[in-house]
Design a protein around this motif. Structure first.
Motif, PDB file in Angstrom:
ATOM      1  N   THR A 297       0.832  -1.213   0.000  1.00  0.00           N
ATOM      2  CA  THR A 297       0.000   0.000   0.000  1.00  0.00           C
ATOM      3  C   THR A 297       0.859   1.252   0.000  1.00  0.00           C
ATOM      4  OG1 THR A 297      -1.765  -1.153   1.190  1.00  0.00           O
ATOM      5  CG2 THR A 297      -1.784   1.252   1.264  1.00  0.00           C
ATOM      6  N   LEU A 301       1.233   4.102  -2.956  1.00  0.00           N
ATOM      7  CA  LEU A 301       0.887   5.505  -2.718  1.00  0.00           C
ATOM      8  C   LEU A 301       2.075   6.433  -2.973  1.00  0.00           C
ATOM      9  CD1 LEU A 301      -1.316   5.183   0.505  1.00  0.00           C
ATOM     10  CD2 LEU A 301      -2.092   5.634  -1.835  1.00  0.00           C
ATOM     11  N   SER A 304       2.508   6.784  -6.665  1.00  0.00           N
ATOM     12  CA  SER A 304       1.409   7.579  -7.231  1.00  0.00           C
ATOM     13  C   SER A 304       1.665   9.065  -7.024  1.00  0.00           C
ATOM     14  CB  SER A 304       0.081   7.184  -6.580  1.00  0.00           C
ATOM     15  OG  SER A 304      -0.253   5.850  -6.854  1.00  0.00           O
ATOM     16  N   VAL A 305       2.107   9.414  -5.824  1.00  0.00           N
ATOM     17  CA  VAL A 305       2.456  10.811  -5.522  1.00  0.00           C
ATOM     18  C   VAL A 305       3.580  11.275  -6.435  1.00  0.00           C
ATOM     19  CG1 VAL A 305       3.489  12.308  -3.767  1.00  0.00           C
ATOM     20  CG2 VAL A 305       1.649  10.736  -3.141  1.00  0.00           C
ATOM     21  N   GLY A 440      -0.943   7.170 -10.744  1.00  0.00           N
ATOM     22  CA  GLY A 440      -0.653   8.572 -10.462  1.00  0.00           C
ATOM     23  C   GLY A 440      -0.758   9.440 -11.704  1.00  0.00           C
ATOM     24  N   PHE A 444      -4.163  11.752 -11.321  1.00  0.00           N
ATOM     25  CA  PHE A 444      -3.851  13.160 -11.067  1.00  0.00           C
ATOM     26  C   PHE A 444      -3.703  13.945 -12.371  1.00  0.00           C
ATOM     27  CE2 PHE A 444      -2.040  11.068  -7.183  1.00  0.00           C
ATOM     28  CZ  PHE A 444      -3.044  11.502  -6.341  1.00  0.00           C
ATOM     29  N   ALA A 468      -4.705  17.459  -3.704  1.00  0.00           N
ATOM     30  CA  ALA A 468      -5.145  16.067  -3.801  1.00  0.00           C
ATOM     31  C   ALA A 468      -3.953  15.117  -3.661  1.00  0.00           C
ATOM     32  CB  ALA A 468      -5.856  15.836  -5.134  1.00  0.00           C
ATOM     33  N   ILE A 469      -2.835  15.480  -4.265  1.00  0.00           N
ATOM     34  CA  ILE A 469      -1.639  14.645  -4.141  1.00  0.00           C
ATOM     35  C   ILE A 469      -1.129  14.680  -2.704  1.00  0.00           C
ATOM     36  CG2 ILE A 469       0.693  14.233  -5.007  1.00  0.00           C
ATOM     37  CD1 ILE A 469      -0.107  15.564  -7.621  1.00  0.00           C
ATOM     38  N   THR A 472      -3.104  12.362  -0.690  1.00  0.00           N
ATOM     39  CA  THR A 472      -2.672  10.975  -0.925  1.00  0.00           C
ATOM     40  C   THR A 472      -1.447  10.654  -0.080  1.00  0.00           C
ATOM     41  OG1 THR A 472      -3.520  11.109  -3.184  1.00  0.00           O
ATOM     42  CG2 THR A 472      -1.973   9.325  -2.699  1.00  0.00           C
ATOM     43  N   ALA A 475      -2.589  10.083   3.355  1.00  0.00           N
ATOM     44  CA  ALA A 475      -3.160   8.738   3.485  1.00  0.00           C
ATOM     45  C   ALA A 475      -2.059   7.705   3.667  1.00  0.00           C
ATOM     46  CB  ALA A 475      -3.990   8.407   2.239  1.00  0.00           C
ATOM     47  N   GLY A 476      -0.912   7.917   3.011  1.00  0.00           N
ATOM     48  CA  GLY A 476       0.217   7.021   3.206  1.00  0.00           C
ATOM     49  C   GLY A 476       0.728   7.056   4.629  1.00  0.00           C
ATOM     50  N   SER A 479      -1.703   5.080   6.727  1.00  0.00           N
ATOM     51  CA  SER A 479      -2.044   3.744   6.232  1.00  0.00           C
ATOM     52  C   SER A 479      -1.777   2.641   7.238  1.00  0.00           C
ATOM     53  CB  SER A 479      -1.293   3.445   4.929  1.00  0.00           C
ATOM     54  OG  SER A 479       0.108   3.576   5.127  1.00  0.00           O
TER      55      SER A 479
END
Length: 496
Positions: A297, A301, A304-305, A440, A444, A468-469, A472, A475-476, A479
């Protein structure tokens, strides 16, 4: 900008050499495989800086531009473990040179592409070449070097990984600004051709071409699993990228729904294959090992960032001032990313020197630092500031944060699996990282382009996109907290 340390599926260090040593000098072999690795990592992000030039020259739509970037990652991600297994069956040296040949030929085709559709297709082939080539690098190092020499070779490998993709931002800017022979963006790909040919010629004499034996050669390829995973990735990515410009027709929603069904079918097939004693693409035993779900996870993430920041910033920094962009040239844009590259590379190499007791807390701290840096960046860009004085601080912090969010997680995840699962675990983490980059770019990138079109300003689009990034990244950081809280709360709830 940020360098994702792309990992391959290596053979465990304890494995005995299963193929004859290289006929030439070991140092020559190391140079060949590391230059090949550097070249392939360079192409992960070199197109970011070239994106605006590609769009204007080929008349590419926003969706097509996203697919030019994502196409390489799609085939690299889904074919990575298969490439490692092909190396085990047919010889790591053979697959390295074969992948290098495919990568070089595809680079030539990319440089000669006449339409955005052709460029997307050739980028898919280029990613397939990288997927065949890169998994063999660590395996060849493990089989060629021993003791202190192996340690030095692995340090050189880590240095290449920590600088390769980030260097793409700078190299891409230099090549486009130079406008060699009036070719614009094309040298970004064509530069690979002479390097690839030289490596192939040298590699025929320096790279071992023998085949391994034993259990490694006997492992299956799991072609049904590969087919299901590829279909799931394409069914998710294509509508996410093209939905906005197509007006979100019914086929987009059907495709997204089908991607969820395909993921479920893939998971069920992999579990059944593992129960039957087969060799699944993603080993359920590895996925269930302690710490692996959380690690996967966080790796997803963090990448993605990373990819979202690179893609959207490249478009905004080079966007025309009339459309809210900063109007920077490709070279200046590439040079602006140097602070992040330096921070990421240095942190990736030095975090192990911190006290061991800190290592478990580095990833959440890194995500928090990245979230703070991206929030700072959002405010800075929204205010119209885009020079080195304004961007160096948040770029440095973001590089530091992402390095802490990635490197310690990857190291701890691989350390927790059984030795016989080390290769599969490395392949799983590599695939998850690449899929994170793919999502990502798609997610994004779509948010940024949607906001830019609705507000007619990339500056206005940067604020919600960066926030938004940053969310994220936050959220990491959280997590690992929510699963632990649930695991503590569930027994108390059941007792009531």
């Amino acid at each position: 900008m940020t360098t994702p340390p792309t990992r391959t599926a290596p053979t465990p260090a304890s494995s005995a050499p299963a193929s004859p040593p290289a006929p030439g000098r070991p140092g020559r072999l190391l140079a060949i495989v590391l230059i090949g690795q550097f070249m392939a990592l360079l192409d992960v992000f070199i197109v970011n800086v070239a994106a605006p030039t590609v769009r204007s020259d080929l008349g590419a739509s926003d969706g097509a531009l996203q697919l030019v970037l994502a196409g390489y990652t799609i085939t690299y991600a889904v074919l990575l473990i298969t490439g490692a297994r092909l190396g085990g069956r047919h010889g790591h040296g053979r697959l390295f040179l074969g992948g290098l040949a495919v990568f070089t030929a595809a680079s030539l085709a990319c440089g000669l592409a006449a339409t955005s559709g052709q460029l997307i297709a050739f980028r898919l082939v280029q990613g397939a070449g990288a997927a065949l080539m890169l998994p063999q690098v660590l395996a060849l190092i493990q089989r060629t070097f021993q003791g202190a020499e192996r340690a030095r070779a692995l340090m050189a490998f880590a240095l290449v990984v920590a600088t390769g993709a980030a260097a793409g931002q700078v190299v891409g800017g230099v090549l486009i600004s130079a406008d060699l022979l009036g070719l614009g963006w094309r040298p970004v790909f064509l530069v690979n051709v002479p390097i690839g040919v030289a490596l192939l010629v040298a590699g025929l004499r320096a790279v071992p071409l023998g085949r391994p034996g034993g259990a490694e050669r006997a492992r299956g390829l799991d072609l049904p699993g590969l087919t299901l995973l590829t279909a799931a990735v394409l069914a998710f990515t294509v509508p996410l990228v093209l939905g906005q410009e197509e007006g979100w027709p019914l086929w987009c929603w059907l495709s997204l729904g089908a991607s969820a069904l395909l993921v479920a079918a893939f998971a069920a097939y992999e579990a059944r294959l593992a129960r039957g004693g087969g060799a699944p693409l993603l080993s359920p035993r590895v996925l269930r090992s302690p710490g692996m779900p959380l690690a996967a996870t966080r790796l997803f993430l963090s990448m993605s960032v990373n990819a979202g920041v690179l893609f959207t910033l490249s478009l905004h920094l080079q966007g025309p001032e009339a459309a809210g962009g900063l109007g920077h040239g490709a070279l200046r844009t590439g040079l602006l990313f140097i602070p992040t590259a330096v921070a990421f590379g240095a942190t990736s190499l030095l975090w192990r020197r911190l006290p061991t007791g800190w290592h478990g807390h580095l990833a959440p701290a890194g995500f928090l630092v990245s979230a703070a840096a991206l929030s700072w960046l959002a405010v800075t860009l929204h205010a119209g500031h885009g020079g080195p004085a304004a961007l160096t601080g948040p770029f440095l912090l973001n590089g530091l944060g992402l390095a802490l969010a990635y490197g310690p997680v990857l190291t701890r995840a691989l350390a927790l699996v059984a030795p016989e699962d080390a290769g599969d675990a490395s392949g799983v983490t590599a695939m998850v990282s690449q899929l994170g980059m793919l999502v990502g770019i798609a997610a994004f990138g779509t948010l940024f382009i949607n906001r830019a079109e609705s507000t007619l300003s990339t500056a206005d689009a940067m604020l919600p996109t960066m926030l938004a990034i940053a969310a994220t990244a936050l959220a990491g950081a959280l997590s690992g907290t929510l699963p632990r809280a649930l695991s503590r709360a569930l027994p108390r709830l059941r007792s009531r």
